[in-house]
Design an enzyme around this catalytic site. Structure first.
Site, short mmCIF file in Angstrom:
data_model
loop_
_atom_site.label_atom_id
_atom_site.label_comp_id
_atom_site.label_asym_id
_atom_site.label_seq_id
_atom_site.Cartn_x
_atom_site.Cartn_y
_atom_site.Cartn_z
N SER A 54 70.54 77.23 86.92
CA SER A 54 69.31 77.95 86.61
C SER A 54 68.19 77.48 87.55
CB SER A 54 68.96 77.75 85.14
OG SER A 54 67.97 78.64 84.72
N ASP A 217 74.10 82.74 82.05
CA ASP A 217 73.51 81.45 82.41
C ASP A 217 74.54 80.33 82.44
OD1 ASP A 217 71.98 78.86 82.01
OD2 ASP A 217 70.30 80.26 82.05
#
Length: 376
Positions: A54, A217
């Site tokens: 991320s 994610d």
């Protein structure tokens, strides 16, 4: 550039080759930027590989982009180029956050804020409450899958040059939706789409499609993924830059705090599992039960935001105002200088982290004993 009085690298000091693990955490990634800024100024530190998730992935590719742009030039010039690349990236994040509400709505889902209440906490609570209730998926709220952040990343990073750059190994992890397994992107597979997949919160963004597969994610399966640094890099030293707290002593009671703590636990779960594996291998090596020629005795180190980051509210992970970003950067610098002053001597010698104490102290394995019958 700012120099901390406690840290003055000695001329001709021994160089330590290390690997970096960079956690994700939205705008708190600016803390990691500050840490990297200091490490790049220290001639004793040579970075072999970086694994990022991320915001950690974005820091990783921004740093690598700078080094790649300066390939063939002096080490000092390359390091300064990497620092400049990181600064440009975060300056761009702040600039995008300063756009009007109408322009920045999709971007807000990653680093900014949306909602009816103008206060940061209210906006965060509104967005999280909608996500939690499942009332609207990103396929409904953003059917065109508009994401200005991807365009920004593509403008900032030369991924073709990055793929050809051999002096630094970069690993970005995402979660494969179909299997729930970790997918590590590196080399030619490291693209803007891979970085966006690593940062794709499923209640905020549509899944990112890469080569016919869909990804969410990477924090669900590795925040960050440590195993690429163990198996694909030669250095034993791994420095974890941690921005998600493992422990919180205060019970969360508000909807915002409960959701924030759930996210912290979820995004630390994979890291905890890898720590158990590392600790297990280290114990077996120490007991002589594993061949050291076949298993690496990892030396783990950590820089984290400590109590300061823990005290920041959930909304700050999505805020992009310049004062906050710069304060987080300065905080990262301060912690990095302190770590170098206290623990640089550990590199290549010993782990600076007690894995069992810091990550596994609640793990208890019961001993089962067979009951003997009276006849025995």
């Amino acid at each position: 550039m700012y120099k901390h009085p406690d840290h003055q690298p000695a001329v001709g000091a021994h160089t330590h080759r290390i690997n970096l693990g960079l956690q994700g955490g939205g705008s708190h990634g600016a803390f990691t930027w500050g840490v990297l800024d200091v490490l790049l100024q220290d001639p004793r530190i040579d970075i072999e590989g970086i694994s990022g998730t991320s915001a950690g992935a974005m820091n990783a590719v921004a740093l690598a982009h700078g080094l790649a742009q300066a390939q063939g030039r002096s080490s000092v010039t390359a390091r300064e180029a990497a620092r400049e690349s990181l600064a440009n990236f975060w300056s761009g994040i702040v600039a995008m956050g300063a756009l009007s509400q109408a322009q920045r709505a999709p971007f807000d889902l990653m680093f900014g804020l949306t909602g009816l209440d103008s206060s940061p906490t209210g906006q965060w609570a509104d967005a999280m409450a909608r996500a939690w209730s499942g009332s609207m998926s990103p396929y409904q709220s953003n059917p065109l899958d508009i994401n200005p952040l991807k365009d920004f990343v593509e403008r900032q990073i030369d991924f073709e040059r990055l793929a050809a750059f051999q002096d630094l190994k970069v690993f970005v992890v995402a979660t494969k939706v179909s299997t729930g397994k970790a997918e590590v992107f590196s080399g030619e597979r490291l693209t803007a789409s891979a970085v966006m997949a690593s940062a794709c919160l499923p209640m905020m963004f549509q899944a990112v499609e890469i080569d016919g597969e869909f990804y969410w994610d990477g924090g669900y399966v590795g925040n960050p993924a440590i195993h690429p640094l163990i198996y694909q890099c030669s250095s034993r030293d791994i420095l974890l830059v941690q921005i998600n707290p493992i422990r919180r002593d205060k019970l969360p009671t508000s909807a915002v705090d409960i959701m924030d703590r759930l996210n912290e636990i979820t995004f630390n779960a994979a890291l905890m599992a890898e720590m158990r594996a590392i600790d297990f291998v280290k114990r077996l090596l120490k007991e002589g039960k594993l061949n050291p020629e076949h298993y690496k005795d990892v030396l783990l180190h950590r820089i984290d935001g400590g109590e300061v980051l823990e005290q920041l509210g959930a909304a700050t992970k999505l805020a992009t105002d310049a004062p906050l970003i710069n304060a987080l950067h300065d905080l990262g610098q301060s912690h990095a200088h302190h770590w170098l002053a206290q623990h640089a001597g550990d590199l290549g010698v010993r782990s600076g982290v007690n894995i069992a104490q810091d990550y596994l102290d609640d793990l208890r394995v019961p001993v089962v004993r067979e009951r003997r019958t009276q006849n025995n």
